[in-house]
Scaffold this active site. Structure first.
Site, PDB file in Angstrom:
ATOM      1  N   CYS A  52       0.841  -1.207   0.000  1.00  0.00           N
ATOM      2  CA  CYS A  52       0.000   0.000   0.000  1.00  0.00           C
ATOM      3  C   CYS A  52       0.872   1.252   0.000  1.00  0.00           C
ATOM      4  CB  CYS A  52      -0.908  -0.015   1.230  1.00  0.00           C
ATOM      5  SG  CYS A  52      -1.665   1.585   1.569  1.00  0.00           S
ATOM      6  N   CYS A  55       0.452   3.334   3.519  1.00  0.00           N
ATOM      7  CA  CYS A  55       0.849   2.844   4.839  1.00  0.00           C
ATOM      8  C   CYS A  55       2.179   3.489   5.277  1.00  0.00           C
ATOM      9  CB  CYS A  55       0.999   1.319   4.807  1.00  0.00           C
ATOM     10  SG  CYS A  55      -0.569   0.438   5.025  1.00  0.00           S
ATOM     11  N   HIS A 116      -4.162   0.484   7.955  1.00  0.00           N
ATOM     12  CA  HIS A 116      -4.664   0.233   6.607  1.00  0.00           C
ATOM     13  C   HIS A 116      -6.152  -0.130   6.592  1.00  0.00           C
ATOM     14  CE1 HIS A 116      -4.132  -0.858   2.375  1.00  0.00           C
ATOM     15  NE2 HIS A 116      -4.778  -1.986   2.595  1.00  0.00           N
ATOM     16  N   ASN A 156     -13.384  10.013  -1.317  1.00  0.00           N
ATOM     17  CA  ASN A 156     -14.011   8.960  -2.106  1.00  0.00           C
ATOM     18  C   ASN A 156     -13.801   7.664  -1.347  1.00  0.00           C
ATOM     19  OD1 ASN A 156     -14.702  10.632  -4.319  1.00  0.00           O
ATOM     20  ND2 ASN A 156     -12.616  10.464  -5.128  1.00  0.00           N
ATOM     21  N   SER A 164      -8.983   4.150  -5.295  1.00  0.00           N
ATOM     22  CA  SER A 164      -8.096   3.098  -5.778  1.00  0.00           C
ATOM     23  C   SER A 164      -7.300   2.445  -4.655  1.00  0.00           C
ATOM     24  CB  SER A 164      -7.151   3.662  -6.843  1.00  0.00           C
ATOM     25  OG  SER A 164      -6.499   4.804  -6.358  1.00  0.00           O
ATOM     26  N   HIS A 167      -6.967   1.967   1.977  1.00  0.00           N
ATOM     27  CA  HIS A 167      -6.403   2.658   3.141  1.00  0.00           C
ATOM     28  C   HIS A 167      -7.192   3.952   3.357  1.00  0.00           C
ATOM     29  CE1 HIS A 167      -2.722   3.324   5.786  1.00  0.00           C
ATOM     30  NE2 HIS A 167      -3.494   4.381   5.993  1.00  0.00           N
ATOM     31  N   HIS A 169      -8.480   7.373   3.537  1.00  0.00           N
ATOM     32  CA  HIS A 169      -7.871   8.668   3.213  1.00  0.00           C
ATOM     33  C   HIS A 169      -8.872   9.552   2.486  1.00  0.00           C
ATOM     34  CE1 HIS A 169      -7.548   6.654  -0.691  1.00  0.00           C
ATOM     35  NE2 HIS A 169      -7.321   7.829  -1.244  1.00  0.00           N
ATOM     36  N   GLN A 171      -9.039  13.627   0.296  1.00  0.00           N
ATOM     37  CA  GLN A 171      -8.215  14.494  -0.534  1.00  0.00           C
ATOM     38  C   GLN A 171      -8.606  15.945  -0.314  1.00  0.00           C
ATOM     39  OE1 GLN A 171      -7.377  13.432  -4.651  1.00  0.00           O
ATOM     40  NE2 GLN A 171      -8.610  11.583  -4.429  1.00  0.00           N
TER      41      GLN A 171
HETATM   42  O1  G1P Z   1      -7.336  11.011  -7.165  1.00  0.00           O
HETATM   43  P1  G1P Z   1      -7.771   9.573  -7.224  1.00  0.00           P
HETATM   44  O2  G1P Z   1      -8.258   9.038  -5.917  1.00  0.00           O
HETATM   45  O3  G1P Z   1      -6.746   8.687  -7.865  1.00  0.00           O
HETATM   46  O4  G1P Z   1      -9.014   9.567  -8.246  1.00  0.00           O
HETATM   47  C1  G1P Z   1     -10.374   9.555  -7.899  1.00  0.00           C
HETATM   48  O5  G1P Z   1     -10.813  10.820  -7.397  1.00  0.00           O
HETATM   49  C2  G1P Z   1     -10.700  11.933  -8.272  1.00  0.00           C
HETATM   50  C3  G1P Z   1     -11.320  13.150  -7.614  1.00  0.00           C
HETATM   51  O6  G1P Z   1     -12.688  12.969  -7.319  1.00  0.00           O
HETATM   52  C4  G1P Z   1     -11.345  11.647  -9.629  1.00  0.00           C
HETATM   53  O7  G1P Z   1     -11.010  12.669 -10.534  1.00  0.00           O
HETATM   54  C5  G1P Z   1     -10.896  10.302 -10.215  1.00  0.00           C
HETATM   55  O8  G1P Z   1     -11.650  10.017 -11.379  1.00  0.00           O
HETATM   56  C6  G1P Z   1     -11.124   9.209  -9.169  1.00  0.00           C
HETATM   57  O9  G1P Z   1     -10.695   7.958  -9.671  1.00  0.00           O
END
Ligand code: G1P
Ligand code: G1P
Lengths: 349, 349
Positions: A52, A55, A116, A156, A164, A167, A169, A171
């Site tokens: 990961c 981590c 994780h 997300n 993806s 873990h 998190h 943004q």
């Molecule tokens: O930045 P990450 O987690 O790789 O990406 C994810 O969140 C982003 C922000 O919402 C999007 O633009 C991506 O399509 C999504 O896969």
């Protein structure tokens, strides 16, 4: 002629935050589903995963090594959608076609925990308070950068929401312009404030508390409700009771109350279908453009895609993309289902 | 200071159809993907499936038996989101909160072919012409219903787009109100028309043909292009060259040219990743409210989710839901990739 019954008849509801409508089809919630089923990610994740990139102590794609962090950990996104570089440019804002302008920004990742496998509902309240303090610090630091006028904090959660890495998190994308949805919201909040000298959400929450039909959780300083105009089946919004325009204005009691309600909401979500409930969440609050924004009222949106089980989600597709958002189950029913979920996580029962 | 390079630098582009922006991050298109992979539905479907509720002669959920149809076949949706019943109601349009109003409508399913496995790109042009004639008839019939003011023709293709049956079919949702996205579009089309006495799309297509940077296919009467403001990686729009406000105004030559370009576009889509390419598509055209709508200009949107292979799609999630749509690959690159695809379907090579 039959009289309108909002619990039974197809209708549209108005969203005053963005001045848009949603189509509600209560009678349709029993339609069978023969379409795509989501795969449920395994619950059994290790506390530490050597592969990961989030981590502690592991190496990221760009060769950097994560520190041995013990609470939350923030770093610059390795594949940022925004860049800090200043770009020379002259805008032609009178053109109708081919209008483009460079956008500066900073994009960061916030690891919620070194573990994780530890998601928000399973964290102790103190750990969530720590995340809130991290959001406050980032909002301040990023907001202080001269060219940054908006700081978008979001998460997300779950592979179905494009996440993806399991873990835990979130943004932060901070940038010079107000993003489209934020600008729409601001316009409506401002028009309301200019007219009533109160924030739209202060008044709305008061009304909702009186009606008590869509409230999911309430504590001293925050309310979780399913908005009257919710588009996702189990969409909710956390709203502060007090008229607070930004996360840095929270008192320490408010930080705690917010942490508690975040834990309770995400626990109820997990309990609903006994699965780690996927969603995208995000905080809407005052821009950091240096202006006073009395119209802004702190709120956090939760947009979860699941419809009727851990594997069947709502698809916002053809009609929704060309026409408008559509939902089957009513917000009142969703609120009732969520409300009756236990505050004890299903894994700990 | 570096000069703005639209092919390299993060920027925002303006969509004059809905007055919204999209964030474009060209440098980000090479980011690795460790997230969810879609499953590719098997190409090998039978021509007739006894368990399919859309195949000729089969029984549907409500007990009705499909006729032995030979071209296209239209029926009322068994689990319609809209109902025809008239509902008594008085609106309080001055309220900010809790605004709801009943919505009347009719929702139909259009089977494109009796063959369970025959998608648009694989159909002969005459069969596609037949679908267009069916759309014309439905637009007329539904539009003539006194309380119907808008007829939304659309298709959800592929399980990833919420389509629950691979049998090629589209839908039509006809209703009394203009849906949100249509109303937004109409407002912008009208403002442009009032000012210039030409439709926005007539002028836009002329400019695009001159620039020749985003054109995918062109024939005598239609153009397929990747809009300057596209949000989905391979989003396209079919636009009529002539200023036509609705599908019933097509000449027979235009019906043929539209059928040909539909076949070519969907063939290029399938060829791009050698898969049955999922998308939601929909026609935007004049409302059926009895008014003249010189501002409307016939166009069909294609919103396909795939990003870089048959299994990796773009997720419009956290930032996109809270902030604004975001894309990595530029519209110009997408147009080039689509343009260079063969007009011969990969299965027939
Ligand atoms: O930045 P990450 O987690 O790789 O990406 C994810 O969140 C982003 C922000 O919402 C999007 O633009 C991506 O399509 C999504 O896969
Ligand atoms: O009507 P269907 O094909 O069962 O359903 C599909 O298309 C509808 C219209 O876009 C959506 O509301 C549904 O979420 C989707 O699953």
């Amino acid at each position: 002629m039959k009289n309108f019954d909002i619990n039974e008849d197809p209708h549209r509801r108005y969203n005053p935050l963005i001045n848009e409508w949603v189509l509600v089809s209560p009678h349709r919630s029993k339609r069978p589903w023969q379409g795509q089923n989501e795969t449920v990610p395994s619950d059994a994740l290790p506390e530490y995963d050597p592969t990961c990139y989030l981590c502690p102590g592991n190496v990221r794609a760009n060769g950097m090594v994560n520190p041995d962090y013990e609470s939350s950990f923030v770093f610059e996104n390795d594949f940022a959608a925004l860049k800090q570089e200043e770009i020379a440019f002259e805008e032609n804002s009178s053109a109708t076609f081919f209008r483009a302008k460079p956008e500066r920004g900073i994009s960061r990742v916030v690891c919620f925990s070194p573990k994780h496998n530890l998601t928000l509902p399973e964290m102790p309240v103190e750990a969530i308070e720590n995340i809130i303090h991290t959001w406050q610090k980032e909002y301040t630091d990023l907001g202080n950068v001269d060219y940054i006028n908006h700081v978008q904090i979001f998460e997300n959660k779950g592979s179905v929401m494009g996440c993806s890495n399991p873990h835990p998190h979130g943004q932060i994308w901070a940038q010079s312009s107000l993003p489209t949805e934020v600008e729409k919201t601001q316009n409506n909040l401002k028009a309301y404030f200019d007219k009533h000298n109160k924030t739209l959400l202060e008044e709305y929450v008061k009304e909702e508390l009186k009606l008590d039909a869509r409230i999911v959780i309430e504590n001293d300083h925050f309310v979780v409700l399913v908005p009257f105009w919710a588009i996702w089946p189990y969409e909710t919004m956390i709203v502060s009771k007090r008229n607070i325009s930004k996360i840095t204005d929270f008192t320490e009691t408010e930080v705690t109350d917010f942490a508690v309600i975040l834990k309770q909401l995400t626990t109820k979500y997990d309990n609903l279908f006994e699965t780690s409930f996927p969603y995208s969440s995000g905080i809407h609050q005052s821009p950091t453009d240096g202006e006073l924004h009395p119209e802004w009222h702190f709120h956090m949106h939760f947009y979860p895609p699941l419809l009727r089980s851990a594997t069947v989600k709502k698809f916002m597709v053809g009609y929704e993309m060309m026409g408008e958002s559509q939902r089957d189950i009513t917000p009142e029913k969703s609120a009732a289902f969520l409300r009756e979920q236990s505050n004890v996580h299903y894994k700990n029962r």
